[in-house]
Design an enzyme around this catalytic site. Sequence first.
Site, mmCIF file in Angstrom:
data_model
loop_
_atom_site.group_PDB
_atom_site.id
_atom_site.type_symbol
_atom_site.label_atom_id
_atom_site.label_comp_id
_atom_site.label_asym_id
_atom_site.label_seq_id
_atom_site.Cartn_x
_atom_site.Cartn_y
_atom_site.Cartn_z
ATOM 1 N N ASP A 291 -12.012 8.137 -0.046
ATOM 2 C CA ASP A 291 -12.979 8.171 1.040
ATOM 3 C C ASP A 291 -13.857 9.406 0.834
ATOM 4 O O ASP A 291 -13.387 10.446 0.364
ATOM 5 C CB ASP A 291 -12.235 8.244 2.373
ATOM 6 N N ASP B 219 -7.938 -0.637 4.489
ATOM 7 C CA ASP B 219 -7.104 0.561 4.505
ATOM 8 C C ASP B 219 -6.879 0.949 5.955
ATOM 9 O O ASP B 219 -7.713 0.668 6.813
ATOM 10 C CB ASP B 219 -7.761 1.732 3.759
ATOM 11 N N CYS C 277 12.791 -9.696 6.250
ATOM 12 C CA CYS C 277 12.251 -8.690 5.337
ATOM 13 C C CYS C 277 13.308 -8.312 4.300
ATOM 14 O O CYS C 277 14.493 -8.183 4.629
ATOM 15 C CB CYS C 277 11.814 -7.449 6.118
ATOM 16 N N CYS D 215 13.035 -5.439 2.356
ATOM 17 C CA CYS D 215 12.894 -4.032 1.969
ATOM 18 C C CYS D 215 14.249 -3.329 2.047
ATOM 19 O O CYS D 215 15.209 -3.851 2.622
ATOM 20 C CB CYS D 215 11.872 -3.330 2.854
ATOM 21 N N HIS E 137 9.530 0.022 5.509
ATOM 22 C CA HIS E 137 9.509 -1.318 6.095
ATOM 23 C C HIS E 137 8.092 -1.727 6.492
ATOM 24 O O HIS E 137 7.648 -2.846 6.192
ATOM 25 C CB HIS E 137 10.415 -1.400 7.320
#
Length: 386
Positions: free
Chosen positions: A99, A277, A315, A317, A346
């Site tokens: 950025d 983002d 999930c 993860c 997560h």
Amino acid sequence: MKTVSRTSGRFGFALEGTDGAARAARLATPHGTLDTPLFMPVGTHGSIKGLVPDEVRRTGTGWILANTYHLHLRPGEEVVRALGGLHAFMGWNGPILTDSGGYQMFSLERLTRIEERGARMKSVVDGADIDLTPERAVEIQLALGPDVLMALDHCPPVPTDRAGVEAATDRTHRWLARCVTRWEALGGRDSDHQLFGIVQGGAFPELRRASAEAVLAHDLFGIAIGGVSVGEDRPSMRIAVAAATAAIPADRPRYLMGVGTPLDCYEAVRAGIDLFDCVTPTRHGRNHQAFTSRGRINTRNAAWRVERGPLDPNCACVCCRQFSFGALRHLASSGEMLAAVLVTIHNLTFFQDLMARLRVAILEGRLEAERPYVEACQARVRVASS
């Protein structure tokens, strides 16, 4: 589907499928080729807080954002260049986007004076004066060495104030011309560092369309949409994003800056956005707020203290595979740093899985059917704190 693609140096963009305005594509960079829609977590100071790069990669993340203003303050772009550039500095071998510092001009308004030549800012570290012009923004970013650098823009402080929006948007266009001139003088176009221009225009669709046309005049590889989610209501934001996106040709990567709730991402994907983002998954993770397939959860709530199942049964993860929700709740309520790390992992995994899920839905022509799932993911899970 009509073939749509674009190349510039080692960068390439090719559509693979559409569903209405939504797109699934492949985006090639010098540091890898990635699928879109794509979410970039924010590594403001050159890292994703609390995670080593291998952990970030295992969440499904392929691209990271870093920040020009903060890295300029410390350690300084010349230090980063001396240490091998951002990829070596961060220990990250995937694409990086920087950025320009334009958002800090907005968020640190009390420390900033905007003039035609650029922004005069105060350092949040030591109060030193910073002279951030379009030319310096390009020079600093090239010294950092990202794959994609952003033009310096002026984000209107009040997106519904038409006079202020028009002034900021016109200034953004003039600054873009200066950014392009400096970027081209330092290698530009077919280099390993592509410059993206930024569309402004506040909450006004006609200004968004006009801004997109002004940015397109510079024939850049990719185009960003900035100045959203900065105070306007969600319907106004969606109208502005749709207006800008529709004005950007299909062969350009479209990047929506700073937007990152699941539902906002879904709506933007429907409008044709490719890249996102936001600090949402990592900031929420550090504050023990988890996005899950059953909704948004406060992991410190006492109702979870003897929950033997995972945070999110859907999930895979490390947080959900190896820790019970009850154990995670204990870590969070005890102030153990591992809790914030686990929920950050997560949340990043959740966002990357969501992007992959939306991509499949686009390719199969059923994106609209995903709306109930996304809405359920964003809804807050309310439980008694017993």
